[in-house]
Structure formats: C-alpha cells, structure tokens
Design an enzyme around this catalytic site. Structure first.
Site, PDB file in Angstrom:
ATOM      1  N   GLY A  13       0.835  -1.194   0.000  1.00  0.00           N
ATOM      2  CA  GLY A  13       0.000   0.000   0.000  1.00  0.00           C
ATOM      3  C   GLY A  13       0.870   1.243   0.000  1.00  0.00           C
ATOM      4  O   GLY A  13       2.056   1.190   0.321  1.00  0.00           O
ATOM      5  N   GLU A  14       0.269   2.380  -0.385  1.00  0.00           N
ATOM      6  CA  GLU A  14       1.007   3.639  -0.433  1.00  0.00           C
ATOM      7  C   GLU A  14       0.158   4.763   0.119  1.00  0.00           C
ATOM      8  O   GLU A  14      -1.071   4.732   0.052  1.00  0.00           O
ATOM      9  CB  GLU A  14       1.418   3.983  -1.872  1.00  0.00           C
ATOM     10  CG  GLU A  14       2.377   2.995  -2.494  1.00  0.00           C
ATOM     11  CD  GLU A  14       2.901   3.460  -3.840  1.00  0.00           C
ATOM     12  OE1 GLU A  14       3.281   4.646  -3.935  1.00  0.00           O
ATOM     13  OE2 GLU A  14       2.922   2.648  -4.778  1.00  0.00           O
ATOM     14  N   GLY A  15       0.824   5.779   0.675  1.00  0.00           N
ATOM     15  CA  GLY A  15       0.146   6.960   1.183  1.00  0.00           C
ATOM     16  C   GLY A  15       1.054   8.160   1.046  1.00  0.00           C
ATOM     17  O   GLY A  15       1.979   8.168   0.232  1.00  0.00           O
ATOM     18  N   LYS A  19       4.997   4.127   2.428  1.00  0.00           N
ATOM     19  CA  LYS A  19       4.620   2.869   1.796  1.00  0.00           C
ATOM     20  C   LYS A  19       4.530   1.785   2.862  1.00  0.00           C
ATOM     21  O   LYS A  19       5.144   1.886   3.923  1.00  0.00           O
ATOM     22  CB  LYS A  19       5.646   2.454   0.736  1.00  0.00           C
ATOM     23  CG  LYS A  19       5.682   3.338  -0.499  1.00  0.00           C
ATOM     24  CD  LYS A  19       6.676   2.814  -1.522  1.00  0.00           C
ATOM     25  CE  LYS A  19       6.694   3.695  -2.769  1.00  0.00           C
ATOM     26  NZ  LYS A  19       7.661   3.197  -3.780  1.00  0.00           N
ATOM     27  N   VAL A  20       3.749   0.762   2.560  1.00  0.00           N
ATOM     28  CA  VAL A  20       3.755  -0.458   3.366  1.00  0.00           C
ATOM     29  C   VAL A  20       4.291  -1.558   2.467  1.00  0.00           C
ATOM     30  O   VAL A  20       3.753  -1.807   1.386  1.00  0.00           O
ATOM     31  CB  VAL A  20       2.347  -0.823   3.876  1.00  0.00           C
ATOM     32  CG1 VAL A  20       2.410  -2.114   4.693  1.00  0.00           C
ATOM     33  CG2 VAL A  20       1.766   0.308   4.713  1.00  0.00           C
ATOM     34  N   LYS A  35       5.787  -0.483   7.673  1.00  0.00           N
ATOM     35  CA  LYS A  35       5.363   0.866   7.310  1.00  0.00           C
ATOM     36  C   LYS A  35       6.612   1.734   7.222  1.00  0.00           C
ATOM     37  O   LYS A  35       7.397   1.790   8.168  1.00  0.00           O
ATOM     38  CB  LYS A  35       4.410   1.440   8.363  1.00  0.00           C
ATOM     39  CG  LYS A  35       3.042   0.783   8.397  1.00  0.00           C
ATOM     40  CD  LYS A  35       2.127   1.516   9.370  1.00  0.00           C
ATOM     41  CE  LYS A  35       0.730   0.925   9.366  1.00  0.00           C
ATOM     42  NZ  LYS A  35      -0.195   1.660  10.272  1.00  0.00           N
ATOM     43  N   ASP A 147     -11.068   4.324  14.990  1.00  0.00           N
ATOM     44  CA  ASP A 147     -11.112   4.307  13.523  1.00  0.00           C
ATOM     45  C   ASP A 147     -11.383   2.893  13.020  1.00  0.00           C
ATOM     46  O   ASP A 147     -10.761   2.426  12.060  1.00  0.00           O
ATOM     47  CB  ASP A 147      -9.811   4.848  12.930  1.00  0.00           C
ATOM     48  CG  ASP A 147      -9.952   5.217  11.451  1.00  0.00           C
ATOM     49  OD1 ASP A 147     -11.102   5.465  11.006  1.00  0.00           O
ATOM     50  OD2 ASP A 147      -8.935   5.263  10.739  1.00  0.00           O
TER      51      ASP A 147
END
Length: 235
Positions: A13-15, A19-20, A35, A147
């Site tokens: 995953g990316e943000g 990145k993960v 992470k 959350d």
C-alpha cells in the site's frame, strides 16, 4: 532495498510519502509488513506535516506496546525512528519504520467489494464475533481504537480477523475504557451522531457504534447511511 536486517519486497500500500512493504527478516526468514515514512522526501514538501505523521506512527507503537497479545489484534514486531533505507544503487534515505505482523489475506473491505454483496450469515457472524472479542479486549485494557472500519480489519493466512491501524487510538483512565472525549477523529461513515455533531462522546461507545456499522455492511454489502444521525431509519 534493505532497512537494517530487513530485505524489502513488494509494496502492499502507499500513502503520503509512505509505503507499506513486505519485509523479510534476513536472520529468521520470516515475513512482516513494514510501514515506511520517507523523511528525506517529506522535508522538501511544504504542505506535508511530517510531525503529524510521526505522531500517528508513534501513537500506534505506544498502543500496541501497551496491549497484551490477542489473536485478533495485529502484533507489533519492531520500530525505528532513525532508520536508513539502502537502495540497490547504494543510495541511502532517512526513514521511519514500524514493523508489524503480516496479514496476507488483505482487508475485509476488498472482499465485500469483490463479491458486491454481504457475506452469508455464518461468515458474517464468524468475523463479528472475532471483532467484538478484540474490541472487548482493547477496552478492558483501556484502549479505544476510534477508527474501526472494514479497511482496518485484516485477515491472516487462516482468514482470521486482525484489527490494525492504531494511529488514531487513545487510552482512557476509566476502568472500562469509556472516558469522555472531545477530539473528532476517524472516518465519518463509521462515526456516531455525537462525534459528527462535534459533541463530547464516550470512547467505548464510538467503537461499538462503528462495530454496528461494520456488522451491517458484512450482512448487507453496503453502508447503512452516508452519515449517521439520530433520525436515520437504520440507527
């Protein structure tokens, strides 16, 4: 690429400047999820709040360190606020890292999205029981998540549920994790009305409301409402 003893694999995953990735411990050959926050790149972006991201990562580490092991809560393995990522070219980058148990099954949101409908009742019950058991365990240890949503419910190799992403979680002083709170955090479609209306709320109740929304989606395959309100028919 490597970070310390970890050999980095594919991106999960990316943000924001993060990145993960799959991380393989070269000493044990075990796989984890890492992470990675690229602090070098973040320093060059005026609109990026590096301090906020660090707070979220630090918060997650503190909560997972506090919580005893539970089969339905993702486990913290390692972390490093001054790590170096060494690329194949030999170039080094400053990074922050958090190493977590790897949940290879993905998240529940993707399963619901893939079948475009709810689960059968036995499957929905199976995952909801695991979710409620983990929530009760968190609250008994004075931690509220704040959350809870399908995207933060991961599945391991055996398709057992793992609550993840504790960046917005907090601790409370009361004996059953239900202290009054005022900070509006989380994901709107899973928030109780009092949070959306920016009123005080009880942490444990916010988690339980989100669990109710999750149960609805598991069974029906859709959200009960765009935003919660006292007048909603489903609530």
């Amino acid at each position: 690429s490597k970070v310390g003893k970890y050999l980095l694999g594919k991106t999960l995953g990316e943000g924001w400047n993060s990145k993960v990735k799959i991380a393989i411990d070269t000493e044990t050959n075990k796989q984890y999820a890492m992470k990675i926050m690229y602090t070098d790149d973040a320093k060059d972006q005026e609109d990026f709040d590096l301090r906020l991201f660090l707070i979220l990562m630090s918060n997650e580490v503190q909560r997972l360190q506090k919580l005893p092991t539970h089969p339905n809560i993702i486990q913290l393995v390692d972390y490093n606020w001054e790590a170096k990522l060494v690329q194949k070219s030999g170039i080094e980058k400053d990074v922050l890292t958090v190493v977590l148990e790897l949940a290879k099954g993905g998240d529940l949101f993707n399963y619901i999205f893939a079948i475009n409908k709810g689960f059968s009742e036995p499957i929905a019950r199976y995952y909801f029981i695991q979710l409620i058991n983990a929530i009760e365990f968190m609250h008994n240890n004075n931690v509220v998540h704040r959350d809870l949503k399908l995207e933060n419910l991961l599945l391991d190799d055996n398709y057992n549920l793992k609550i993840a992403d504790f960046g917005l979680s907090t601790t409370v002083e009361s004996s059953y994790g239900g202290g009054v709170m005022y900070t509006r955090v989380g994901t709107e479609r899973y928030m109780p009305p009092e949070m959306l209306e920016k009123n005080a709320y009880i942490g444990i109740c916010a988690d339980l409301f989100a669990a109710g929304v999750i149960l609805f989606v598991l069974v029906m395959g859709m959200m009960p409402t765009h935003k919660s309100a006292e007048s909603n028919d489903y609530l």
